[in-house]
Design a protein around this motif. Structure first.
Motif, PDB file in Angstrom:
ATOM      1  N   SER A 177       0.835  -1.204   0.000  1.00  0.00           N
ATOM      2  CA  SER A 177       0.000   0.000   0.000  1.00  0.00           C
ATOM      3  C   SER A 177       0.870   1.255   0.000  1.00  0.00           C
ATOM      4  N   LEU A 178       0.301   2.326  -0.532  1.00  0.00           N
ATOM      5  CA  LEU A 178       0.950   3.629  -0.558  1.00  0.00           C
ATOM      6  C   LEU A 178      -0.086   4.686  -0.200  1.00  0.00           C
ATOM      7  N   THR A 179       0.214   5.462   0.836  1.00  0.00           N
ATOM      8  CA  THR A 179      -0.677   6.525   1.284  1.00  0.00           C
ATOM      9  C   THR A 179       0.102   7.835   1.305  1.00  0.00           C
ATOM     10  N   LYS A 180      -0.519   8.868   0.749  1.00  0.00           N
ATOM     11  CA  LYS A 180       0.119  10.180   0.703  1.00  0.00           C
ATOM     12  C   LYS A 180      -0.767  11.206   1.401  1.00  0.00           C
ATOM     13  N   LEU A 181      -0.133  12.021   2.232  1.00  0.00           N
ATOM     14  CA  LEU A 181      -0.788  13.163   2.850  1.00  0.00           C
ATOM     15  C   LEU A 181      -0.105  14.429   2.340  1.00  0.00           C
ATOM     16  N   TYR A 182      -0.905  15.451   2.079  1.00  0.00           N
ATOM     17  CA  TYR A 182      -0.336  16.708   1.609  1.00  0.00           C
ATOM     18  C   TYR A 182      -1.158  17.863   2.181  1.00  0.00           C
ATOM     19  N   ASP A 183      -0.618  19.082   2.015  1.00  0.00           N
ATOM     20  CA  ASP A 183      -1.245  20.271   2.619  1.00  0.00           C
ATOM     21  C   ASP A 183      -1.484  20.062   4.113  1.00  0.00           C
ATOM     22  N   VAL A 184      -0.500  19.439   4.749  1.00  0.00           N
ATOM     23  CA  VAL A 184      -0.612  19.172   6.186  1.00  0.00           C
ATOM     24  C   VAL A 184      -0.199  20.418   6.956  1.00  0.00           C
ATOM     25  N   SER A 185      -1.025  20.791   7.914  1.00  0.00           N
ATOM     26  CA  SER A 185      -0.695  21.931   8.769  1.00  0.00           C
ATOM     27  C   SER A 185      -0.996  21.579  10.214  1.00  0.00           C
ATOM     28  N   LEU A 186      -0.176  22.166  11.110  1.00  0.00           N
ATOM     29  CA  LEU A 186      -0.336  21.922  12.543  1.00  0.00           C
ATOM     30  C   LEU A 186       0.094  23.169  13.295  1.00  0.00           C
ATOM     31  N   ASN A 187      -0.745  23.580  14.236  1.00  0.00           N
ATOM     32  CA  ASN A 187      -0.427  24.773  15.026  1.00  0.00           C
ATOM     33  C   ASN A 187      -0.680  24.494  16.503  1.00  0.00           C
ATOM     34  N   LEU A 188       0.360  24.805  17.312  1.00  0.00           N
ATOM     35  CA  LEU A 188       0.231  24.757  18.759  1.00  0.00           C
ATOM     36  C   LEU A 188       0.407  26.165  19.296  1.00  0.00           C
ATOM     37  N   SER A 189      -0.379  26.502  20.291  1.00  0.00           N
ATOM     38  CA  SER A 189      -0.239  27.833  20.891  1.00  0.00           C
ATOM     39  C   SER A 189      -0.101  27.692  22.400  1.00  0.00           C
ATOM     40  N   GLU A 190       0.740  28.542  22.988  1.00  0.00           N
ATOM     41  CA  GLU A 190       0.936  28.594  24.435  1.00  0.00           C
ATOM     42  C   GLU A 190       1.217  27.212  25.011  1.00  0.00           C
ATOM     43  N   PHE A 191       2.161  26.545  24.368  1.00  0.00           N
ATOM     44  CA  PHE A 191       2.511  25.201  24.809  1.00  0.00           C
ATOM     45  C   PHE A 191       3.335  25.253  26.081  1.00  0.00           C
ATOM     46  N   ALA A 192       2.839  24.620  27.145  1.00  0.00           N
ATOM     47  CA  ALA A 192       3.572  24.554  28.405  1.00  0.00           C
ATOM     48  C   ALA A 192       3.046  23.380  29.202  1.00  0.00           C
ATOM     49  N   VAL A 193       3.894  22.863  30.074  1.00  0.00           N
ATOM     50  CA  VAL A 193       3.519  21.715  30.895  1.00  0.00           C
ATOM     51  C   VAL A 193       2.413  22.098  31.872  1.00  0.00           C
ATOM     52  N   ASP A 194       1.440  21.190  32.024  1.00  0.00           N
ATOM     53  CA  ASP A 194       0.340  21.352  32.978  1.00  0.00           C
ATOM     54  C   ASP A 194      -0.520  22.573  32.665  1.00  0.00           C
ATOM     55  N   THR A 195      -0.564  22.951  31.380  1.00  0.00           N
ATOM     56  CA  THR A 195      -1.384  24.083  30.939  1.00  0.00           C
ATOM     57  C   THR A 195      -2.146  23.670  29.680  1.00  0.00           C
ATOM     58  N   TRP A 196      -3.401  24.082  29.603  1.00  0.00           N
ATOM     59  CA  TRP A 196      -4.194  23.753  28.420  1.00  0.00           C
ATOM     60  C   TRP A 196      -3.631  24.483  27.206  1.00  0.00           C
ATOM     61  N   THR A 197      -3.377  23.722  26.145  1.00  0.00           N
ATOM     62  CA  THR A 197      -2.779  24.251  24.920  1.00  0.00           C
ATOM     63  C   THR A 197      -3.717  24.007  23.753  1.00  0.00           C
ATOM     64  N   LYS A 198      -3.940  25.003  22.957  1.00  0.00           N
ATOM     65  CA  LYS A 198      -4.802  24.876  21.796  1.00  0.00           C
ATOM     66  C   LYS A 198      -4.030  24.264  20.627  1.00  0.00           C
ATOM     67  N   ILE A 199      -4.736  23.445  19.870  1.00  0.00           N
ATOM     68  CA  ILE A 199      -4.133  22.808  18.708  1.00  0.00           C
ATOM     69  C   ILE A 199      -5.153  22.785  17.585  1.00  0.00           C
ATOM     70  N   ASP A 200      -4.707  23.024  16.360  1.00  0.00           N
ATOM     71  CA  ASP A 200      -5.554  22.814  15.181  1.00  0.00           C
ATOM     72  C   ASP A 200      -4.700  22.199  14.091  1.00  0.00           C
TER      73      ASP A 200
END
Length: 715
Positions: free
Chosen positions: A186-209
């Protein structure tokens, strides 16, 4: 005013001075060995950074790397496991003067990941797991050898650099992923991949999209979502909340316009609220479904529980017995990942008028093992299989055509559709065993009660191991077997019917009340092929019938005898308004099925008036019959509502039944009756003659010669 500008200029000059000092005193390329070393330590792979590391001052202070690659282990096709066009790193300035590199955010643009599985099962990402395990063992060993040391390792022992690094977050854009599995092909391709983390810190709620598009063979899909997560110190625990995932999917047979999953929260060993919804078309069906569940996963990620799993769905399509079909379900589901075992408790499942409850267990393997028990209070297949309400069927009358568009009379007739054996190959991939109980069941207008069936499917062989039911004051017991390992499939069936009231059964099924009585029927058949014609052409076996205290309607054999005998004698045919019915106390027969033909030579029927024997055959390919019923009068015809005919007593009267079995023709064979009548009169005359000559003719041989001579005169 001058003081104001002076006050404003001082911090500006200080900042500019700090920037100049930063650029003059701190060379970012000195971090290259540290970065390469850390990559080797944490991944076990070589990191290649092309070009110099430069400062960036907009939109924030940081580093900028040129094209960077993480090499693949040896033995894999791709040179790189990971490659990125540019890397931007935001940096906190003040900690730099204390030799601390605190990275605020890493920006990856044009990142490309290559995940590869070889035919022997080795994966290029296995090296990452091994490196992390080795590092953990090293740290554990160091702590054991010097427990009194709790401070971080001194700068001078940190390797080529005394700097320390902390990472805050990551932003990925224009990324791609290629997944090659040579084991599965099998062959699988992903493209136009985006990832964003904001205010990343331990024991703190962090937003991700995140968002991605992909394709695999003829399949195409998209995914995007957002949420929040929180990591505990040491990254040993994490929690999620406000998770939303939206996907689409398409292939030549499927078009899922939207599939949404929502989680209010997710924590291990706690119940989490889950919702889902799907809209689209699959296998020719329009689908609109939604539902919810209480979702729980244990800390070891070994067991998944979905309590109160609900489904509210509508399916529409021509392939459905009813369209639209509304499905409502409530159930509990438990999946043990360590045992690959799924347990399913069905509280209710309704599909329009059908309703079920029960349970099932599935053990995943090369051939899944499925065990189940289902119950339904009431199933009416006749109502369920109505494809369209009355009045909505398409008209069978073709639309009128004018002379210009009419079909030519010389156009050849359409060939009949060729019958094709059903594809039963899916049975070879099943290991299914289960029980079904139905309180009330209706099919082809026949009604059953207390239906219980047990069956199993094992690698191409389907068996009905037990079937019992009550119907029309009687019972059914049956077994059957279907072998689909070869095409055409072969089958056997054994059925025992006891004490069934025949007339109401026939009336419900076919609207025919030809036969009355209490029936016992034993069926033992076998055959090959499952096409309508193939079943008829290959069916073999026997059907043994034993009816008691009944009647054959639409024919009064006694009246038929009287009328035909009167015609032979030249007498007036008696007028009668008697019911067309022949009573019997018992009727038995063994029917032999032989590739399109059913025959019997032992049909018997008894009544106070008649003794009937029958033999003949019927062809169920062309639906014709040729059957002779031989009737002997043993009682008084007056018992059947007519004048007695003593001279026909003990004479066997044949009645031939022939023609199409939907409109059979009855014919009394009276030439045979006359022969029997003449033989009877001869025997009576010889008896009288024997009495007169008995004293005169003492020789037995002479007496036999005289009798033979007299009989010969009538033959």
């Amino acid at each position: 005013m001058k003081k104001f500008f002076l006050i404003l200029a001082i911090p500006v000059i200080a900042i500019l001075g700090a920037l100049v000092a930063l650029v003059m005193l701190v060379n970012p390329n000195q971090f290259r060995p540290l970065i390469v070393e850390q990559a080797k330590t944490h991944t076990g792979l070589d990191l290649v950074i092309e070009g110099n590391i430069s400062w960036q001052f907009f939109p924030s202070i940081g580093f900028e790397l040129g094209q960077t690659a993480l090499r693949n282990p040896q033995g894999f096709d791709k040179l790189n496991m990971f490659k990125v066009d540019s890397v931007g790193i935001d940096v906190s300035v003040m900690p730099l003067f204390s030799q601390q590199l605190e990275i605020g955010n890493i920006t990856l643009d044009g990142a490309a990941f290559s995940l590869e599985t070889l035919k022997d099962g080795r994966k290029n990402i296995d090296v990452l797991t091994k490196a992390q395990s080795a590092q953990a063992e090293s740290v554990s060993g160091a702590a054991t050898s010097s427990p009194e040391t709790s401070e971080p390792i001194a700068a001078e022992s940190a390797g080529p650099s005394a700097w320390t690094i902390n990472l805050a977050g990551v932003t990925v854009s224009n990324a791609s992923v290629e997944i090659v599995d040579k084991q599965a092909g099998s062959l699988t391709k992903l493209y136009d991949v985006s990832l964003n983390l904001s205010e990343f810190a331990v024991d703190t709620w962090t937003k991700i999209d995140f968002a991605a598009k992909g394709e695999a063979n003829q399949q195409q899909f998209t995914a995007q979502g957002d949420g929040e997560f929180k990591l505990a110190p040491g990254f040993k625990q994490y929690a999620l909340r406000n998770i939303n995932l939206e996907t689409t999917f398409s292939d030549p047979a499927t078009q899922i316009d939207s599939a949404n999953i929502g989680l209010e929260t997710f924590e291990f060993d706690k119940a989490n609220a889950l919702t889902y919804a799907v809209k689209g078309n699959a296998a020719g069906l329009d689908i609109d479904m939604q539902g919810s569940a209480s979702f729980t996963v244990d800390q070891a990620m070994s067991k998944v529980v979905m309590n109160k799993l609900t489904l509210d769905a509508t399916f529409q399509g021509d392939s459905l017995p009813q369209s639209p079909m509304n499905v409502d379900m409530a159930s509990d589901l438990t999946f043990d990942l360590t045992k690959s075992h799924l347990s399913f408790v069905l509280e209710k499942l309704t599909a329009n008028a059908l309703a079920f409850d029960g349970k099932a267990d599935v053990t995943l393997a090369d051939i899944p093992k499925i065990r189940f028990a289902l119950h339904s209070p009431d199933i009416d297949l006749d109502a369920f299989l109505v494809s369209a309400p009355a009045g909505e069927e398409k008209s069978a009358t073709p639309a009128p055509q004018n002379s210009q568009t009419s079909t030519s009379s010389t156009e050849p007739a359409k060939q009949p559709t060729k019958e094709v054996e059903p594809d039963l190959s899916a049975l070879k991939t099943l290991d299914v065993k289960g029980d079904i109980a139905i309180d009330n069941f209706k099919a082809s207008n026949a009604r059953m009660q207390n239906v219980k069936a047990s069956f199993e499917v094992n690698r191409g062989v389907a068996e009905l191991t037990s079937f019992t039911s009550n119907l029309y004051q009687g019972s059914i017991n049956a077994t059957a077997r279907l072998d689909a390992r070869q095409s055409p499939a072969s089958y056997t069936a054994i059925k025992r019917i006891k004490g069934v009231k025949v007339q109401p059964l026939l009336m419900d099924v076919s609207g025919n009340d030809t036969l009355e009585g209490t029936g016992n029927i034993d069926i033992d058949v076998r055959g090959r092929s499952l096409t309508p014609t193939g079943i008829k052409q290959n069916l073999l076996g026997t059907i043994v019938i034993n009816f008691a205290d009944g009647a054959v309607n639409d024919i009064n054999i006694a009246q038929l005898i009287r009328e035909n005998y009167a015609k032979i004698k030249g007498e007036q045919v008696p007028v009668s308004d008697n019911v067309q019915k022949t009573d019997f106390s018992a009727m038995k027969a063994t029917l032999t099925l032989n590739k399109g033909n059913v025959s019997t030579d032992n049909l018997t029927m008894q009544s106070p008036l008649l003794r009937i024997r029958g033999d003949g055959s019927a062809n169920y390919l062309d639906e014709t019959v040729d059957f002779t019923v031989s009737t002997s009068i043993v009682g008084s015809l007056e018992g059947q509502g007519g004048k007695d005919i003593d001279e026909l007593k003990d004479v066997t009267i044949p009645i031939n039944i022939s023609g199409a079995w939907t409109e059979p023709k009855f014919k009394l064979v009276f030439d045979e009756v006359l022969k029997q009548k003449a033989a009877k009169e001869i025997d009576r005359g010889l008896k009288k003659l024997d009495e007169k000559l008995g004293d005169k003719i003492k020789d037995e041989k002479t007496k036999e010669a005289v009798n033979s001579l007299i009989k010969g005169l009538f033959n």
